[in-house]
Design a protein around this motif. Structure first.
Motif, PDB file in Angstrom:
ATOM      1  N   CYS A 144      42.396  27.824  34.849  1.00 17.25           N
ATOM      2  CA  CYS A 144      41.773  27.464  36.137  1.00 17.25           C
ATOM      3  C   CYS A 144      40.691  28.501  36.462  1.00 17.25           C
ATOM      4  O   CYS A 144      40.991  29.679  36.646  1.00 17.25           O
ATOM      5  N   ARG A 145      39.448  28.052  36.551  1.00 14.53           N
ATOM      6  CA  ARG A 145      38.329  28.993  36.667  1.00 14.53           C
ATOM      7  C   ARG A 145      37.958  29.314  38.105  1.00 14.53           C
ATOM      8  O   ARG A 145      37.328  30.328  38.369  1.00 14.53           O
ATOM      9  N   SER A 146      38.286  28.428  39.035  1.00 17.78           N
ATOM     10  CA  SER A 146      37.974  28.673  40.442  1.00 17.78           C
ATOM     11  C   SER A 146      39.098  28.071  41.274  1.00 17.78           C
ATOM     12  O   SER A 146      39.410  26.895  41.140  1.00 17.78           O
ATOM     13  N   SER A 147      39.714  28.896  42.129  1.00 15.98           N
ATOM     14  CA  SER A 147      40.924  28.462  42.834  1.00 15.98           C
ATOM     15  C   SER A 147      40.649  28.097  44.286  1.00 15.98           C
ATOM     16  O   SER A 147      40.292  28.956  45.091  1.00 15.98           O
ATOM     17  N   VAL A 148      40.786  26.825  44.605  1.00 14.12           N
ATOM     18  CA  VAL A 148      40.666  26.350  45.992  1.00 14.12           C
ATOM     19  C   VAL A 148      41.822  26.914  46.805  1.00 14.12           C
ATOM     20  O   VAL A 148      41.658  27.341  47.958  1.00 14.12           O
ATOM     21  N   PHE A 149      42.999  26.904  46.177  1.00 17.47           N
ATOM     22  CA  PHE A 149      44.240  27.335  46.826  1.00 17.47           C
ATOM     23  C   PHE A 149      44.113  28.760  47.350  1.00 17.47           C
ATOM     24  O   PHE A 149      44.373  29.043  48.526  1.00 17.47           O
ATOM     25  N   LEU A 150      43.655  29.686  46.487  1.00 15.20           N
ATOM     26  CA  LEU A 150      43.534  31.094  46.895  1.00 15.20           C
ATOM     27  C   LEU A 150      42.330  31.302  47.810  1.00 15.20           C
ATOM     28  O   LEU A 150      42.360  32.172  48.688  1.00 15.20           O
ATOM     29  N   PHE A 151      41.274  30.512  47.621  1.00 20.96           N
ATOM     30  CA  PHE A 151      40.103  30.635  48.494  1.00 20.96           C
ATOM     31  C   PHE A 151      40.517  30.360  49.946  1.00 20.96           C
ATOM     32  O   PHE A 151      40.174  31.113  50.859  1.00 20.96           O
ATOM     33  N   ALA A 186      42.537  53.118  57.533  1.00 20.46           N
ATOM     34  CA  ALA A 186      43.431  52.262  56.738  1.00 20.46           C
ATOM     35  C   ALA A 186      43.166  50.788  57.063  1.00 20.46           C
ATOM     36  O   ALA A 186      43.025  49.949  56.177  1.00 20.46           O
ATOM     37  N   PHE A 187      43.061  50.476  58.369  1.00 18.04           N
ATOM     38  CA  PHE A 187      42.858  49.079  58.771  1.00 18.04           C
ATOM     39  C   PHE A 187      41.505  48.553  58.284  1.00 18.04           C
ATOM     40  O   PHE A 187      41.409  47.464  57.717  1.00 18.04           O
ATOM     41  N   PHE A 188      40.439  49.369  58.525  1.00 15.82           N
ATOM     42  CA  PHE A 188      39.104  48.918  58.122  1.00 15.82           C
ATOM     43  C   PHE A 188      39.012  48.766  56.604  1.00 15.82           C
ATOM     44  O   PHE A 188      38.362  47.846  56.098  1.00 15.82           O
ATOM     45  N   SER A 189      39.675  49.645  55.857  1.00 14.21           N
ATOM     46  CA  SER A 189      39.687  49.543  54.384  1.00 14.21           C
ATOM     47  C   SER A 189      40.395  48.253  53.970  1.00 14.21           C
ATOM     48  O   SER A 189      39.928  47.515  53.093  1.00 14.21           O
ATOM     49  N   TYR A 190      41.539  48.012  54.633  1.00 12.45           N
ATOM     50  CA  TYR A 190      42.325  46.815  54.331  1.00 12.45           C
ATOM     51  C   TYR A 190      41.492  45.551  54.573  1.00 12.45           C
ATOM     52  O   TYR A 190      41.434  44.639  53.749  1.00 12.45           O
ATOM     53  N   PHE A 191      40.817  45.511  55.709  1.00  9.84           N
ATOM     54  CA  PHE A 191      40.005  44.349  56.071  1.00  9.84           C
ATOM     55  C   PHE A 191      38.851  44.173  55.076  1.00  9.84           C
ATOM     56  O   PHE A 191      38.537  43.057  54.653  1.00  9.84           O
ATOM     57  N   THR A 192      38.244  45.295  54.685  1.00 10.61           N
ATOM     58  CA  THR A 192      37.125  45.255  53.729  1.00 10.61           C
ATOM     59  C   THR A 192      37.587  44.685  52.387  1.00 10.61           C
ATOM     60  O   THR A 192      36.889  43.868  51.758  1.00 10.61           O
ATOM     61  N   ILE A 193      38.806  45.108  51.932  1.00  7.50           N
ATOM     62  CA  ILE A 193      39.324  44.603  50.647  1.00  7.50           C
ATOM     63  C   ILE A 193      39.593  43.103  50.741  1.00  7.50           C
ATOM     64  O   ILE A 193      39.318  42.351  49.803  1.00  7.50           O
ATOM     65  N   GLN A 194      40.099  42.662  51.903  1.00 10.02           N
ATOM     66  CA  GLN A 194      40.302  41.211  52.100  1.00 10.02           C
ATOM     67  C   GLN A 194      38.981  40.447  51.973  1.00 10.02           C
ATOM     68  O   GLN A 194      38.913  39.409  51.305  1.00 10.02           O
ATOM     69  N   LEU A 195      37.944  40.992  52.626  1.00  6.73           N
ATOM     70  CA  LEU A 195      36.623  40.360  52.542  1.00  6.73           C
ATOM     71  C   LEU A 195      36.132  40.326  51.093  1.00  6.73           C
ATOM     72  O   LEU A 195      35.564  39.337  50.640  1.00  6.73           O
ATOM     73  N   ALA A 196      36.376  41.438  50.367  1.00  9.24           N
ATOM     74  CA  ALA A 196      35.959  41.526  48.965  1.00  9.24           C
ATOM     75  C   ALA A 196      36.678  40.456  48.132  1.00  9.24           C
ATOM     76  O   ALA A 196      36.069  39.804  47.278  1.00  9.24           O
ATOM     77  N   GLN A 197      37.991  40.274  48.416  1.00  3.99           N
ATOM     78  CA  GLN A 197      38.754  39.237  47.694  1.00  3.99           C
ATOM     79  C   GLN A 197      38.187  37.846  47.976  1.00  3.99           C
ATOM     80  O   GLN A 197      38.056  37.021  47.080  1.00  3.99           O
ATOM     81  N   LEU A 198      37.847  37.605  49.248  1.00  3.45           N
ATOM     82  CA  LEU A 198      37.254  36.318  49.619  1.00  3.45           C
ATOM     83  C   LEU A 198      35.918  36.120  48.894  1.00  3.45           C
ATOM     84  O   LEU A 198      35.628  35.041  48.370  1.00  3.45           O
ATOM     85  N   PHE A 199      35.135  37.193  48.843  1.00  2.00           N
ATOM     86  CA  PHE A 199      33.838  37.142  48.171  1.00  2.00           C
ATOM     87  C   PHE A 199      34.007  36.837  46.678  1.00  2.00           C
ATOM     88  O   PHE A 199      33.315  35.999  46.113  1.00  2.00           O
ATOM     89  N   LEU A 200      34.986  37.501  46.044  1.00  2.00           N
ATOM     90  CA  LEU A 200      35.228  37.288  44.602  1.00  2.00           C
ATOM     91  C   LEU A 200      35.711  35.866  44.329  1.00  2.00           C
ATOM     92  O   LEU A 200      35.470  35.302  43.272  1.00  2.00           O
ATOM     93  N   CYS A 201      36.412  35.293  45.312  1.00  2.00           N
ATOM     94  CA  CYS A 201      36.909  33.913  45.149  1.00  2.00           C
ATOM     95  C   CYS A 201      35.783  32.882  45.164  1.00  2.00           C
ATOM     96  O   CYS A 201      36.006  31.725  44.835  1.00  2.00           O
ATOM     97  N   CYS A 202      34.591  33.325  45.592  1.00  2.00           N
ATOM     98  CA  CYS A 202      33.450  32.402  45.631  1.00  2.00           C
ATOM     99  C   CYS A 202      32.809  32.225  44.257  1.00  2.00           C
ATOM    100  O   CYS A 202      31.858  31.458  44.111  1.00  2.00           O
ATOM    101  N   PHE A 203      33.312  32.953  43.245  1.00  2.00           N
ATOM    102  CA  PHE A 203      32.737  32.861  41.900  1.00  2.00           C
ATOM    103  C   PHE A 203      33.752  32.251  40.940  1.00  2.00           C
ATOM    104  O   PHE A 203      34.951  32.397  41.119  1.00  2.00           O
ATOM    105  N   ALA A 204      33.212  31.607  39.903  1.00  2.00           N
ATOM    106  CA  ALA A 204      34.081  30.997  38.888  1.00  2.00           C
ATOM    107  C   ALA A 204      34.261  31.967  37.726  1.00  2.00           C
ATOM    108  O   ALA A 204      33.348  32.729  37.398  1.00  2.00           O
ATOM    109  N   ASP A 205      35.435  31.929  37.126  1.00  2.00           N
ATOM    110  CA  ASP A 205      35.722  32.791  35.976  1.00  2.00           C
ATOM    111  C   ASP A 205      35.055  32.219  34.725  1.00  2.00           C
ATOM    112  O   ASP A 205      34.534  31.101  34.736  1.00  2.00           O
TER     113      ASP A 205
END
Length: 1495
Positions: A144-151, A186-205
């Protein structure tokens, strides 16, 4: 997925926790959340619900997702940088949760017992992230190259973290960041990593390891989920199409799931199973009927209808099983779309309520504005995903149905095949598949539209109470009116428009087929008048239809106003206390605008569904029709030894299972390597015998066995639209030596020398540019090249002349031919070949009456001896006749070939100038040409009418907003009657203006199309013959049919739509700018963005549309060919290759169809985003200017801005339609620049009425060539023909005989020298002046549909007495007198309801009627029987005794009594004298007479 946001745990008063030890109630505090100027959520809510929502989503759905992954394995993906980054960030997120857990455990132990929930949240969060990491790995393993579920999970997590983020920032501002810097970081880092994960989910493997790379693959496979829903993956092609015109090579290959092979291989099995069920039902019914007595006719008809119905249902069920699940995902999208669509007016109501409430906090206005924007965006996304799904399913259904019909056409039996014409079968794959595609798109509207209408009426009732019923009443009145108009228009189109159009096209078809005759007789003007007569009637019907359509458009476009007028009128009239405020008015208007869509869709959806059901029934009936039984013929391998290759034991055969037998008691044993001749009179069953050996007929009884491979030559040669070489090789590898040997044996080498590109010359459809003999020889060569074991030859020598026939028999079929040693079954009429046959079978009325060798049968004096005596007497005559025929046709082919040679640039091997995709953007000149034809005055009037129409619309909408803002005095509004009257007057004025503009544009369209058609017709009729030789008549007919139809209807309709939406957009912009002038800052850049996006789309869309149109024709051509040549394809066992070819053609068409519909979605998503920004701008600016703006003007601005998305899409769609259809103006105009003939009549030099008086003809050094740069076809001819002289012109193929006639009639102009008739240089007079004073009886007797009188005298120049006199002399008087309508008898197209001889006699009657002093006979009797020939010759000798007669002779016996004979050779006169003198000289003429058996 918020991290816990702890304020100081000691200051309980500030935290206001509502999580109690005794009970857990994580509810929002409404006073703190909603009823406040500074909204916030409680700490407990933030730390529980907001953290748990994404976690619950993931844990609940993960089992289903894992099951989905388990079922769909696409291959393993290597560990990529993207995957590694996701894993690293995931581990970081999980570790944050565990660190937080231990931090609470160690630092805040004393509070834990009261608030266990705070300890649970980080654990739940971390466990969820670990689950995410497991899912990432599982997706990688399953490909699965791009996950709707995780996005969606990361979107939820980020959205839920926004509230704590805001709280954190607010706290940091209030207390300073230093108070608890570690936890903030800690909170701002956590939020930033979440945003980064969302951003990475916008690309296909990257692709999986087993991924099959195709050339130029479709980028949708590599696209991420986000790119797929926004169609960003398509941008590359749009940019490419904008930069350079798209070619077929630029298009992506189809995805595997869209290819014919993939779709049909699965579907075929399902359909076979369904067919088996249907046959079982049939058998059960048949056995039931057999038990009782014979069914009455009505019951039989009912059963037949029932079978058709059930076959259609079975087909639908098969298609639903295959494509249903994917289609249901689209249905889900449209349901979501509807939910968002109905939510928007509710939010608008809240926004207008906010504008009215001066105390409402400002943030609520921004919240409503943003919510409206988000809902609009989601509505767009779901709508376009639905449309994309529907079109994809439609495309696959088209591929599936085409594949099934094509495969069926290769196995259908002859009786079933006779029930449907080739046209009907092609119609199944063109018209019926299109109806199924429309059905897929509109099917959901059938059940969804009534629900939408009901919801609209429910919401209107909510706002206006019982007054909503007035709206329903208006709808009930308007839409039946439109239905009535549609019915009336349809009737008008079918009964009048289509009738006259069909008549015009039929006549044009005849004109193009008989153009040579028209030019010879100078009849162009008469037929021009006929065509224009049809055209005027057609335009009259079109004008009536367009006026009705204008009423329909006016009523539909005014429907919003009419419904509003009825509802608001009833509402204010019912009670004085019924006040129209902004909320009621503009929310109602927004709902009415929604209501228009289902109301317009429902009738169309129902009609589409009904048409689709009819198409399904037709397709089902065809796909369930009977097939050829495999047991008709037993195939066996070739065993060694002297055995029989073809055995028929006691066989009885018929063409239909229930029909009478065509062959009875057949017993045949064909020994290996023998030549068996089958003879018999016409209709005795010779071809049926070969069909029985091929398994094409129904075997009633007996046994047929064929050993070894089979090759078949049908009686009527079947030639593919491909090169000569492709036709001969027929899918086999080229073996050079064998190939040359085959061509030589089949006498094709001389023909290949004539053809422009040798064996690489493309043969037109049905062998268009080959003579009958050439086609038959190519057909024979195909069989010979095959090196088969058994050859079934159905009279292949009948179409060739005698000496060629003898050559082929000696070199191919006979005992010394290349097929010696092969088993040959030859059907023949040629008695000269029979002595060399090993066995002769004599067929009489479907039975073999005699068999044996030639001598055996002659000695019996039976049916065979009679046959020999019948044919032998005419054969010697026919040998000379046929030689002439073949020569003449080959001569014509030589002429055509020279034309083609000149028409094509060097290196091009194609046949004709076929229509190809016009790749450049449509030139501005076409618009100029179109509008110039209309005239400037009318265009200015139309623009003024549009401005007035939109002005009235703006005025009544503004009036409505002022009424809504009117102050309420004592619970009522003042002067409601006056306001209602003004509102009504403005609305009705707009309706009248709409009617005026649509009628004006329709009339302009008719003016333009009348002129353009006239220009096209005159240009085509004024073109020289060379133009018609190298332009396919199909192309020309297409200009008169499809292109003129597009100019008649499509261009004006597109312009109507485009202009109305452009002016509507201007109205919306004016309204938004009136409310909030500051919106100009946003609207102007958006306008540029819109223009930018639109220009990209229009360029690409037009090219894709043209590419798709060009790739569609080969599918139908191939279908047509296959249906006609199915027996040959089956005989050669080439079904799989043809299926593969059909698949390729369908797939090639779909490669341009797929991007074409995606382009529309790409545009709509981008444009609707622009439109949604306008909604956001209007709402936000209204909120900002709340203090100065009234609710009425805000309602007006926002409700109008909601229409922008639809308006923008329609503008581009209609603009694209105009761009695509204005091409028709270009195509119609194409022939205005082609070379034209000299003028028909010359002014100033009137000829004497009696010219030519004596009929002398003088050639002075006359030379003629087919094209400039080519060799001269006639080289310096100098000769004199005296008055009353009878001259025969003879010569071999290509000698220049016909060229002399073409020169006399100036069909071709002189390259040098002059021709004088009665001393007048024919180059100095008009073409009609010349051609009307000289007469020709052409080789092909062409008649036109119309009365017999019209065919003799189209200008009505002669009296009835003169016509009857000419008919009497032509031996036709008795025949015509016995006809029911005599001279008014209607001849069918091509005169097919008269025999060939009768048609030739009509041509003679034409010549007798004109009685000019010069008569040219282009051997008029080559194609007729000897009796008719004798009649014609005797008439010419007596009636044209005092005329000069030139005869281009193919039958030498007809000119033996002429005064002179001219023998032509390679464009020169090589002999000229009386026939007796030429024979005594023993030159070329003597040798020709010797061959013909005349000396």
């Amino acid at each position: 997925m918020a991290t816990l946001s702890y304020p100081s745990w000691d200051s309980t008063s500030r935290t206001r926790l509502r999580c109690h030890a005794g009970g857990f109630t994580p509810l929002p505090d409404w006073n703190r959340t909603w009823y406040t100027a500074n909204p916030d959520l409680t700490q407990c809510f933030q730390n529980t619900v907001l953290v748990w929502v994404p976690c619950i989503y993931l844990w609940l759905l993960v089992p289903f997702y894992c099951l989905h992954l388990y079922c769909h394995d696409n291959g393993r993906i290597r560990m990529s940088c993207l995957c590694a980054a996701k894993m690293v960030l995931g581990f970081l997120l999980a570790s944050f949760g565990f660190v937080e857990f231990f931090y609470i455990l160690l630092e805040r132990r004393q509070d834990i017992e009261h608030h266990m929930v705070f300890l649970l949240s980080p654990i739940i969060r971390s466990m969820t992230v670990i689950l995410v990491l497991c899912i990432i790995q599982l997706e990688r393993v399953r490909g699965c190259r791009s996950s709707v579920f995780l996005f969606l999970f990361w979107v939820l997590s980020v959205v839920c973290s926004l509230v704590p983020l805001r709280a954190k920032i607010q706290l940091a501002i209030d207390e300073g960041i230093t108070s608890d810097i570690v936890r903030y970081l800690a909170f701002f880092s956590y939020f930033t990593i979440q945003l980064a994960q969302l951003f990475l989910c916008c690309f296909a493997d990257q692709p999986p390891l087993v991924f099959h790379l195709s050339q130029n693959p479709c980028p949708v496979r590599d696209a991420s989920f986000l790119s797929k829903i926004l169609f960003w993956w398509f941008t590359g092609l749009v940019v490419k199409g904008y930069r350079t015109p798209l070619e077929a090579e630029d298009l992506w290959t189809l995805r595997e799931e869209d290819t014919s092979n993939k779709i049909i291989s699965e579907l075929q099995q399902n359909w076979t199973a369904e067919c088996a069920k249907l046959q079982k039902q049939e058998k059960a019914l048949a056995s039931g009927a057999a038990l009782g007595s014979r069914l009455p006719d009505q019951a039989q008809l009912l059963r037949k209808l029932q079978k058709e119905q059930s076959s259609g249902f079975f087909l639908l069920r098969t298609l639903a099983r295959k494509f249903g699940p994917y289609f249901l995902t689209g249905t889900l999208c449209i349901i979501f779309h509807d939910a968002f669509m109905f939510a928007i007016p509710q939010v608008l109501s809240l926004l207008l309520g906010f504008m009215k409430d001066a105390d409402a906090p400002l943030w609520k206005g921004y919240f409503y504005a943003t919510l409206m924007f988000l809902l609009s965006c989601l509505q767009s996304l779901f709508n376009h995903q639905y449309m994309y799904t529907c079109f994809t399913v439609g495309m696959r259904v088209k591929t599936a149905v085409m594949g099934l019909v094509y495969r069926k056409s290769l196995v259908i039996n002859s009786s079933a095949r006779r029930t449907c014409t080739v046209g009907e079968i092609v119609n199944l794959v063109s018209a019926d598949t299109q109806k199924l595609m429309d059905f897929v798109v509109y099917f959901n509207a059938v059940w969804l539209a009534p629900i939408e209408i009901a919801l609209c009426l429910f919401f209107l009732w909510q706002h206006l109470g019982p007054s909503a019923l007035a709206g329903i009443a208006t709808v009930i009145l308007i839409f039946p009116l439109n239905g009535f108009i549609a019915k009336k228009r349809s009737k008008l189109q079918v009964n009048a428009g289509m009738k006259f159009m069909d008549g015009r096209i039929r006549l044009m078809n005849e004109i193009l087929n008989g153009i040579k005759i028209l030019k010879f007789y100078a009849w162009e003007k008469a037929f021009l008048e006929q065509v224009l007569g049809y055209r005027e009637k057609e335009l009259k019907a079109l004008k009536k239809s367009q006026i009705l359509y204008s009423i329909s458009i006016a009523s539909f476009n005014s429907s919003s106003f009419l419904i509003a007028f009825a509802m608001f009128g009833v509402y204010v009239m019912l009670d004085d206390r019924n006040v129209l405020d902004a909320q009621k008015v503009f929310v109602s208007m927004a709902i009415i605008n929604i209501l228009k869509t289902p109301l317009s869709q429902l009738p169309f959806a129902i009609s589409t569904t009904m048409q689709a059901l009819v198409s399904l029934r037709r397709l089902g009936k065809y796909l369930c029709s009977e097939e050829l039984r495999a047991d008709n013929v037993s195939k066996a391998s070739l065993s060694s030894g002297k055995t029989f290759n073809v055995i028929v034991d006691n066989g009885t055969f018929s063409w239909a299972a229930e029909g009478p037998p065509c062959l009875k008691r057949i017993n045949v044993r064909v020994p290996r390597g023998s030549l068996v001749a089958v003879v018999g009179h016409v209709g005795s069953g010779k071809s049926s015998l070969l069909s029985a050996m091929l398994g094409e007929t129904e075997k009633r009884s007996g046994q047929v066995t064929v050993k070894g491979s089979v090759a078949y030559v049908p009686q009527q040669a079947w030639i593919q639209n491909a090169t000569v070489q492709d036709n001969v090789l027929f899918g086999r590898e080229k073996l050079k030596t064998w190939y040359q040997r085959v061509l030589e044996a089949c006498a094709l080498l001389p023909d290949l020398d004539i053809l422009p590109a040798g064996d690489a010359t493309e043969i037109g459809e049905k062998g268009l540019n080959l003579s009958g003999g050439q086609k038959q020889r190519v057909s024979l060569a195909r069989a010979v090249y095959r090196k088969a074991d058994v050859y079934l030859l159905d009279d292949p020598l009948s179409a060739v002349d005698a000496h060629v026939g003898q050559h082929i028999f000696d070199k191919v079929i006979g005992p010394k031919g290349v097929l010696r040693g092969k088993t040959r079954v030859l059907v023949t009429h040629g008695t000269s070949f029979l002595p060399q046959a090993d066995l002769i079978l004599v067929l009489v009325e479907g039975e073999i009456t005699e068999s044996g060798s030639y001598q055996e049968l002659l000695s019996r004096h039976g049916a065979f001896a009679d046959f020999i005596h019948t044919f032998a007497s005419t054969e010697k005559k026919e040998s000379s006749i046929q030689r002439g025929e073949e020569a003449s046709v080959t001569g014509a082919a030589h002429w055509v070939s020279e034309q083609q040679n000149a028409a094509k640039p060097t290196g091009s091997l194609g046949l004709t100038r076929t229509h190809c995709a016009v790749s450049s953007q449509v030139r501005l000149e076409m618009y100029k040409k179109y509008f110039k034809t209309i005239g400037l005055a009318i265009i200015i009037l139309i623009v003024f009418l549009y401005a007035f129409q939109q002005g009235a619309s703006l005025a009544y909408n503004y009036w409505l907003s002022m009424w809504a803002d009117d102050p309420v005095v004592n619970g009522t509004q003042l002067d409601t009657d006056l306001k209602l009257a003004v509102f009504g007057a403005l609305g009705f004025a707009q309706g009248i203006a709409i009617f005026g503009t649509t009628v004006a544009i329709s009339i302009c369209g008719i003016i333009a199309s009348r002129q353009l058609h006239m220009d096209l017709l005159v240009n085509v009729l004024r073109s020289p013959m060379s133009f018609f030789e190298c332009t396919p008549s199909g192309n020309l007919l297409n200009r008169f049919a499809k292109e003129i139809d597009a100019i008649d209807c499509m261009v004006p309709d597109g312009l109507k739509m485009m202009l109305s939406y452009v002016f509507k957009l201007m109205e919306v912009c004016i309204i938004v700018l009136m409310a909030t002038p500051f919106a100009a800052v946003i609207i102007l850049p958006l306008a540029f963005l819109y223009a930018f996006v639109q220009s990209f789309y229009v360029a690409t869309s037009c090219q894709l549309r043209r590419l798709e149109a060009v790739s569609r024709s080969p599918i139908y051509t191939h279908f047509n060919e296959t249906v006609q040549g199915a027996s040959v394809i089956r005989a050669f066992g080439e079904q799989s290759r043809f299926i593969l070819q059909a698949n390729k053609r369908v797939d090639f068409n779909q490669t341009s169809y797929f991007p074409r519909f995606v382009a529309t979605r790409w545009l709509a998503v981008n444009l609707e985003f622009v439109g949604n920004v306008v909604v956001l701008a209007a709402a936000i600016l209204s909120v900002m200017g709340r203090s100065t703006l009234s609710p009425g003007i805000v309602g007006l601005a926002v409700s109008h801005s909601l229409q922008v998305t639809g308006i923008l899409s329609w503008i581009v769609r209609s603009w694209t339609d105009v761009e695509n259809n204005i091409v028709s103006v270009e195509r119609v105009n194409e022939y205005s620049d082609t070379p034209k003939e000299a003028s028909w009549n010359t002014e100033g030099t009137p000829l004497p009425l009696a010219w030519p008086q004596s009929g002398t003809i003088e050639f002075q050094d006359y030379g003629l060539q087919y094209r400039k740069g080519l060799e001269l076809a006639l080289k310096g001819i100098t000769l004199n023909v005296d008055k009353r002289e009878k001259v025969g012109i003879v010569g071999r193929t290509g000698a220049g005989k016909s060229s002399l006639a073409l020169g006399i009639f100036r069909i071709l102009e002189a390259a040098k020298g002059k021709i004088f008739i009665d001393g007048v240089n024919i180059a100095d007079i008009g073409l009609h002046d010349l051609r009307s004073r000289v007469t020709i009886i052409p080789q092909d007797p062409i008649l036109f549909s119309g009365s017999l009188r019209m065919n003799l005298d189209p200008f009505d120049t002669y009296t009835d007495e003169e016509i009857w006199s000419s008919l009497e002399l032509a031996h036709l008087k008795t025949f015509v007198s016995n006809l029911p309508d005599k001279l008014s008898y209607e001849c069918s197209e091509g005169g097919e309801n008269l025999s060939l001889g009768q048609r030739q006699l009509v041509c003679l009657a034409r010549a007798l009627l004109r009685k000019t002093k010069i008569l040219v006979l282009d051997e008029a009797t080559a194609a007729v029987d000897l009796e008719t020939d004798t009649l014609i010759q005797s008439t010419i000798r007596t009636q044209f005794e005092d005329c000069t007669v030139l005869t281009i002779a193919h039958r030498l016996n007809t000119i033996m009594d002429y005064t002179r004979v001219i023998v032509m050779d390679r464009g020169n006169v090589c002999e000229m004298d009386s026939p007796a003198n030429l024979i005594s000289q023993r030159g070329q003429f003597y040798r020709m007479c010797l061959e013909a058996g005349l000396v």
